[in-house]
Write a protein that holds these residues in place. Structure first.
Motif, mmCIF file in Angstrom:
data_model
loop_
_atom_site.group_PDB
_atom_site.id
_atom_site.type_symbol
_atom_site.label_atom_id
_atom_site.label_comp_id
_atom_site.label_asym_id
_atom_site.label_seq_id
_atom_site.Cartn_x
_atom_site.Cartn_y
_atom_site.Cartn_z
ATOM 1 N N GLU A 1 -8.574 -110.490 -35.810
ATOM 2 C CA GLU A 1 -9.140 -111.586 -35.038
ATOM 3 C C GLU A 1 -8.027 -112.201 -34.212
ATOM 4 O O GLU A 1 -6.953 -112.526 -34.733
ATOM 5 C CB GLU A 1 -9.759 -112.640 -35.963
ATOM 6 C CG GLU A 1 -10.908 -112.105 -36.807
ATOM 7 C CD GLU A 1 -11.420 -113.146 -37.789
ATOM 8 O OE1 GLU A 1 -10.843 -114.268 -37.803
ATOM 9 O OE2 GLU A 1 -12.378 -112.855 -38.515
ATOM 10 N N THR B 1 -7.158 -114.977 -30.986
ATOM 11 C CA THR B 1 -7.518 -116.014 -30.025
ATOM 12 C C THR B 1 -6.279 -116.398 -29.213
ATOM 13 O O THR B 1 -5.207 -115.819 -29.384
ATOM 14 C CB THR B 1 -8.079 -117.254 -30.751
ATOM 15 O OG1 THR B 1 -7.036 -117.858 -31.523
ATOM 16 C CG2 THR B 1 -9.234 -116.864 -31.666
ATOM 17 N N GLN B 2 -6.446 -117.401 -28.358
ATOM 18 C CA GLN B 2 -5.322 -117.876 -27.566
ATOM 19 C C GLN B 2 -4.309 -118.648 -28.413
ATOM 20 O O GLN B 2 -3.170 -118.847 -27.993
ATOM 21 C CB GLN B 2 -5.822 -118.785 -26.433
ATOM 22 C CG GLN B 2 -6.656 -118.076 -25.380
ATOM 23 C CD GLN B 2 -5.843 -117.070 -24.583
ATOM 24 O OE1 GLN B 2 -4.623 -117.160 -24.497
ATOM 25 N NE2 GLN B 2 -6.533 -116.102 -23.985
#
Length: 353
Positions: free
Chosen positions: A292, A294-295
């Motif tokens: 996973e 994200t930013q």
């Protein structure tokens, strides 16, 4: 040519700072700004401040450095004292001939109703100027020690960086050799079974090794996360070829991968460890790999069921080296949790970008 330009720049910067401190600071602190006072300050702090810079720079460039190298006090004093005394004599002669009123005038008194002007004598000027000369010498030594401290601090930083570089490269080399041994064992097993997948496995291994070789040894280098994902996919493909069980490995990736970078070859040891010591050929107990991203952070989880077979003796260095690499590459920016249960094993890595 480069050193000459560097020395000229240093000279100009030092002169500018010197005049700002000696002349500019005194002018800024002056309460009265009459033309007479401004002229007197210009002569005492501007012109004579410039004269004081000359011995300061000579001390700094040509007298102090040889002394610090050889620690020869006799030679130091034989150079310092004549220059200091000569500078005082020169300043007195200039003041006495051109600037008696601005520099040497100390007041007046009346004798027999006649106004007598008083001026600083050569002896008094010489004694008072000795203190100023000592301050100039101290300033030159202080600046030189400051520069040496900066250079030493820079050298320490470079040595530390080189040490981290060497340690990181050594750890990565260990991981790469560990991976190579396991992959060759897998292909060797396929060859013993006369599997037609040997050619495909060989091609996949070639691609994996090419990616490994292309990675720079620079500790600060980061590879795009998308390239690391492709590398993991090829690695999983190689293991699926070896086991012949596609459902024995579940690999979940995000639909969209952010434009982030990661230290190369950092994730594969977790997968390799699961393949080496876990069950990989039973769909009901698959190796689960989840990424996973994200930013803000990346979460990488590998879960496997522990195999009942005896573990390979070469399997102990992978995760230990990963811990060390994480400390070098992401200090204070990662969390690594490893759960070693009786029948299951789970690694969970969080990296904050």
């Amino acid at each position: 040519m480069h050193n000459t330009r560097k020395n000229i720049v240093e000279l100009l910067v030092l002169l500018l700072v010197w005049m700002l401190l000696v002349y500019g600071l005194n002018v800024a602190m002056a309460v009265k700004r009459t033309p007479e006072l401004q002229w007197k300050m210009f002569i005492n702090y501007g012109f004579f401040g410039l004269l004081n810079f000359i011995p300061f720079y000579i001390y700094l460039r040509w007298i102090i450095p040889p002394f610090l190298q050889k620690n020869n006090w006799v030679k130091l004093l034989s150079l310092l004292l004549p220059l200091m005394l000569g500078t005082i004599v020169l300043k007195y002669l200039i003041a006495d001939h051109f600037f008696r009123e601005e520099v040497l005038f100390s007041g007046y008194r009346y004798e027999h109703r006649e106004k007598v002007f008083l001026y600083v004598s050569a002896t008094n000027y010489f004694i008072s100027s000795l203190w100023g000369g000592a301050v100039i010498v101290l300033a030159a030594f202080s600046y030189r020690f400051f520069i040496l401290w900066l250079e030493e601090d820079k050298r320490r930083a470079i040595l530390q960086q080189q040490q981290l570089q060497a340690e990181s490269g050594f750890l990565k080399m260990q991981l790469n050799s560990h991976f190579l041994i396991n992959s060759l064992n897998s292909i060797y097993s396929l060859a013993l079974m006369d599997s037609p997948e040997v050619v495909r496995a060989h091609k996949t291994l070639t691609d994996l090794l090419a990616y490994m070789v292309e990675q720079p040894s620079d500790i600060g280098y980061r590879a795009p996360i998308a390239e690391e994902i492709r590398y993991l996919q090829d690695f999983v493909t190689l293991q699926r070829i070896r086991t012949g069980c596609q459902e024995g490995i579940v690999f979940r990736l995000p639909e969209q991968v952010p434009d982030k970078e990661i230290a190369p070859l950092l994730l594969v040891p977790f997968v390799e460890n699961a393949f080496k010591h876990g069950v990989t050929n039973r769909p009901e107990k698959p190796v689960r790999i989840t990424l996973e991203c994200t930013q803000q952070q990346m979460v990488f989880t590998v879960h496997n069921y522990i195999s009942g077979y005896q573990r390979d003796k070469t399997g102990g260095i992978g995760l230990d080296n990963v811990r060390k690499r994480l400390q070098l590459l992401y200090p204070g920016r990662h969390e690594l949790e490893i759960l070693d249960m009786k029948e299951e094993y789970c690694s969970n890595l969080v990296i904050n970008w």
